[in-house]
Design a protein around this motif. Structure first.
Motif, PDB file in Angstrom:
ATOM      1  N   THR A   1     -10.358  25.336 -39.586  1.00 47.58           N
ATOM      2  CA  THR A   1     -11.266  24.202 -39.761  1.00 47.58           C
ATOM      3  C   THR A   1     -12.339  24.558 -40.790  1.00 47.58           C
ATOM      4  OG1 THR A   1     -12.813  24.857 -38.020  1.00 47.58           O
ATOM      5  CG2 THR A   1     -10.914  23.529 -37.367  1.00 47.58           C
ATOM      6  N   ARG A   2     -12.779  23.555 -41.513  1.00 44.62           N
ATOM      7  CA  ARG A   2     -13.774  23.791 -42.567  1.00 44.62           C
ATOM      8  C   ARG A   2     -15.078  24.342 -41.996  1.00 44.62           C
ATOM      9  NH1 ARG A   2     -14.202  25.178 -47.708  1.00 44.62           N
ATOM     10  NH2 ARG A   2     -15.852  24.127 -48.847  1.00 44.62           N
ATOM     11  N   SER A   3     -15.496  23.890 -40.812  1.00 41.47           N
ATOM     12  CA  SER A   3     -16.759  24.346 -40.228  1.00 41.47           C
ATOM     13  C   SER A   3     -16.690  25.833 -39.853  1.00 41.47           C
ATOM     14  CB  SER A   3     -17.110  23.511 -38.990  1.00 41.47           C
ATOM     15  OG  SER A   3     -16.094  23.607 -38.011  1.00 41.47           O
TER      16      SER A   3
ATOM     17  N   TRP B   1     -10.031  26.890 -50.240  1.00 41.41           N
ATOM     18  CA  TRP B   1      -9.755  26.807 -48.805  1.00 41.41           C
ATOM     19  C   TRP B   1      -8.416  26.137 -48.564  1.00 41.41           C
ATOM     20  CZ3 TRP B   1     -10.363  22.000 -45.842  1.00 41.41           C
ATOM     21  CH2 TRP B   1     -10.063  22.171 -44.484  1.00 41.41           C
ATOM     22  N   ILE B   2      -8.174  25.037 -49.251  1.00 40.57           N
ATOM     23  CA  ILE B   2      -6.925  24.305 -49.076  1.00 40.57           C
ATOM     24  C   ILE B   2      -5.730  25.153 -49.515  1.00 40.57           C
ATOM     25  CG2 ILE B   2      -5.597  22.330 -49.930  1.00 40.57           C
ATOM     26  CD1 ILE B   2      -8.224  20.742 -49.939  1.00 40.57           C
ATOM     27  N   ALA B   3      -5.904  25.929 -50.579  1.00 36.88           N
ATOM     28  CA  ALA B   3      -4.800  26.742 -51.106  1.00 36.88           C
ATOM     29  C   ALA B   3      -4.254  27.701 -50.065  1.00 36.88           C
ATOM     30  CB  ALA B   3      -5.269  27.521 -52.332  1.00 36.88           C
ATOM     31  N   HIS B   4      -5.124  28.194 -49.200  1.00 33.25           N
ATOM     32  CA  HIS B   4      -4.702  29.167 -48.189  1.00 33.25           C
ATOM     33  C   HIS B   4      -4.434  28.522 -46.831  1.00 33.25           C
ATOM     34  CE1 HIS B   4      -5.345  32.910 -50.472  1.00 33.25           C
ATOM     35  NE2 HIS B   4      -6.271  32.206 -51.101  1.00 33.25           N
ATOM     36  N   SER B   5      -4.366  27.200 -46.812  1.00 30.99           N
ATOM     37  CA  SER B   5      -4.206  26.482 -45.549  1.00 30.99           C
ATOM     38  C   SER B   5      -2.769  26.057 -45.274  1.00 30.99           C
ATOM     39  CB  SER B   5      -5.117  25.240 -45.530  1.00 30.99           C
ATOM     40  OG  SER B   5      -6.473  25.601 -45.616  1.00 30.99           O
ATOM     41  N   GLU B   6      -1.830  26.520 -46.079  1.00 29.15           N
ATOM     42  CA  GLU B   6      -0.441  26.114 -45.875  1.00 29.15           C
ATOM     43  C   GLU B   6       0.040  26.442 -44.466  1.00 29.15           C
ATOM     44  OE1 GLU B   6       4.072  26.917 -47.580  1.00 29.15           O
ATOM     45  OE2 GLU B   6       2.368  27.963 -48.477  1.00 29.15           O
TER      46      GLU B   6
ATOM     47  N   GLY C   1       2.875  22.267 -53.308  1.00 28.12           N
ATOM     48  CA  GLY C   1       1.463  22.536 -53.062  1.00 28.12           C
ATOM     49  C   GLY C   1       1.072  22.137 -51.655  1.00 28.12           C
ATOM     50  N   VAL C   2      -0.214  21.974 -51.451  1.00 34.54           N
ATOM     51  CA  VAL C   2      -0.748  21.646 -50.130  1.00 34.54           C
ATOM     52  C   VAL C   2      -1.999  20.809 -50.331  1.00 34.54           C
ATOM     53  CG1 VAL C   2      -2.141  23.762 -50.002  1.00 34.54           C
ATOM     54  CG2 VAL C   2      -1.366  22.671 -47.886  1.00 34.54           C
ATOM     55  N   GLY C   3      -2.290  19.928 -49.373  1.00 33.03           N
ATOM     56  CA  GLY C   3      -3.451  19.069 -49.552  1.00 33.03           C
ATOM     57  C   GLY C   3      -3.972  18.496 -48.254  1.00 33.03           C
TER      58      GLY C   3
ATOM     59  N   TYR D   1      -8.704  17.353 -53.383  1.00 28.69           N
ATOM     60  CA  TYR D   1      -8.367  17.995 -52.109  1.00 28.69           C
ATOM     61  C   TYR D   1      -6.890  18.399 -52.071  1.00 28.69           C
ATOM     62  CZ  TYR D   1     -12.878  16.092 -50.880  1.00 28.69           C
ATOM     63  OH  TYR D   1     -14.208  15.787 -50.852  1.00 28.69           O
ATOM     64  N   MET D   2      -6.391  18.791 -53.235  1.00 24.83           N
ATOM     65  CA  MET D   2      -4.990  19.190 -53.357  1.00 24.83           C
ATOM     66  C   MET D   2      -4.905  20.455 -54.193  1.00 24.83           C
ATOM     67  SD  MET D   2      -1.769  16.863 -54.663  1.00 24.83           S
ATOM     68  CE  MET D   2      -2.691  16.214 -56.061  1.00 24.83           C
ATOM     69  N   PHE D   3      -4.090  21.407 -53.736  1.00 25.93           N
ATOM     70  CA  PHE D   3      -3.857  22.634 -54.502  1.00 25.93           C
ATOM     71  C   PHE D   3      -2.384  22.692 -54.888  1.00 25.93           C
ATOM     72  CE2 PHE D   3      -2.597  27.046 -54.978  1.00 25.93           C
ATOM     73  CZ  PHE D   3      -3.554  27.514 -55.860  1.00 25.93           C
ATOM     74  N   ILE D   4      -2.137  22.801 -56.191  1.00 21.30           N
ATOM     75  CA  ILE D   4      -0.787  22.898 -56.720  1.00 21.30           C
ATOM     76  C   ILE D   4      -0.549  24.327 -57.182  1.00 21.30           C
ATOM     77  CG2 ILE D   4       0.844  22.061 -58.454  1.00 21.30           C
ATOM     78  CD1 ILE D   4       0.034  19.997 -56.358  1.00 21.30           C
ATOM     79  N   SER D   5       0.511  24.927 -56.724  1.00 23.20           N
ATOM     80  CA  SER D   5       0.840  26.300 -57.114  1.00 23.20           C
ATOM     81  C   SER D   5       1.013  26.387 -58.618  1.00 23.20           C
ATOM     82  CB  SER D   5       2.111  26.761 -56.413  1.00 23.20           C
ATOM     83  OG  SER D   5       2.513  28.020 -56.909  1.00 23.20           O
TER      84      SER D   5
END
Length: 362
Positions: A108-110, A266-271, A326-328, A354-358
């Motif tokens: 979670t972001r918090s 943060w999103i990049a490592h949230s897969e 990617g992930v988002g 809010y999207m991370f593309i490899s």
């Protein structure tokens, strides 16, 4: 000159010939990190070795299962290992502090920001954070893949200039490291696939292997952070790399030119926390992976939706064949996206911010 780095020390670096902790090696590494500290470089240490230390201290009853043994070894080993670090850093005139974390702390972001704030304050006070997974409560799906993954998350979260992953070999080889004709790949460019060079064997004392290190390295480099895989058994490896900037034998991953935003990192490592998956059309893949312009994922590009998830949950983004793109952060729940899939003129399903593309897809 680097201002802040993450150093990951693997179990194989710390292990002696008998499977215990090599105290001389540990002391030498601490001395090098203290030298970096004295030159104004903030160091975040991600250290394996708690279970290794626990095994060297205990002889457990044979009836304990693998999970229970791991918990007990880590509980005892972590206490002794952090004690060793504390004494060694204190002898250098530096305080260190223990940070035990779990995969849920990044979900979670918090929680993510609370953890980041704690480490930021430690660094501001001149304290070296010694980070490890809390193996006493991290079990099965709650576990990080290994401390390579954890070091990548830490490097990303703390906006470091470089991640140095110390292993017991010099880097990534272009063949089997035991073959004298093979050589270390000195530099890996952005988006370059190195899967053909990676041995899938696990490390002797840790959970990871070179495959894990390479995967973490490429993901972190995609975010604009330099990554170095080097031999922690070599004397003065850290000071030679970071202070002296010598041409040390190692593998360097070229970072992306543009650093990702904190939210994207943060999103990049949230897969691993993804609650569902969006499969998208070839045109949508082409649109969101284009390097020249930032584009959000629109409903018209969604082909199918897998899983049940809520608004603001993490989702994987894949092509029609299931290949990772990617992930988002989803702007709608899964039910709503199924209703919108394939329609024109609708607001984005995943906004570009809010999207991370490899980088391998660019």
């Amino acid at each position: 000159m680097y201002k802040r780095i993450t150093v990951k020390i693997g179990s194989n670096v710390l292990a002696d010939a008998n499977g215990g902790i090599d105290l001389q090696r540990l002391g030498h590494l601490v001395h090098q990190m203290a030298e970096l500290h004295r030159h104004g470089i903030e160091v975040i240490l991600v250290s394996s070795g708690s279970i290794l230390t626990g095994r060297s201290e205990l002889r457990l009853a044979k009836h304990l299962d693998v999970v229970s043994s791991r918990q007990v070894y880590s509980a005892v080993g972590q206490a002794k290992l952090i004690g060793r670090y504390y004494e060694l850093f204190l002898a250098e005139g530096i305080h260190c502090g223990q940070v035990l974390t779990t995969k849920e702390s990044f979900e979670t972001r918090s929680h993510y920001l609370n953890q980041k704030n704690c480490i930021t304050q430690m660094l501001a006070e001149g304290i070296v954070p010694v980070v490890n997974e809390n193996d006493t409560i991290s079990l099965t799906e709650l576990m990080f893949t290994d401390n390579d993954e954890l070091s990548g998350l830490m490097a990303s979260m703390m906006n470091v200039d470089a991640l140095v992953i110390l292993s017991n070999i010099d880097g990534i080889y272009d063949g089997n490291p035991s073959d004298p004709s093979t050589q270390v790949i000195r530099k890996i460019g952005r988006g370059k696939s190195i899967s053909q060079y990676i041995q899938e064997t696990k490390s002797k004392f840790g959970r990871g292997g070179m495959s894990s290190k390479a995967g973490t390295a490429q993901k972190v480099a995609d975010e604009g952070i330099e990554v170095i895989i080097a031999n922690g058994k070599r004397n003065d490896i850290l000071t030679d790399l970071i202070l002296e900037e010598k041409d040390v034998l190692c593998t360097r991953f070229e970072p992306a030119e543009k650093e990702s935003s904190n939210v994207k990192k943060w999103i990049a490592h949230s897969e691993g926390f993804a609650k569902g998956e969006l499969r998208i059309s070839p045109k949508a893949v082409e649109a969101i992976t284009a390097a020249d312009v930032a584009r959000s994922l629109l409903p018209i590009g969604v082909v199918s939706v897998t899983g049940e998830f809520e608004k603001n949950d993490i989702v994987r983004i894949c092509d029609e064949d299931g290949n990772y793109i990617g992930v988002g952060l989803s702007r709608y729940d899964s039910r709503k996206i199924r209703q919108l899939a394939g329609k024109k003129g609708e607001k984005p399903v995943v906004h570009y911010d809010y999207m991370f593309i490899s980088d391998t897809n660019h």
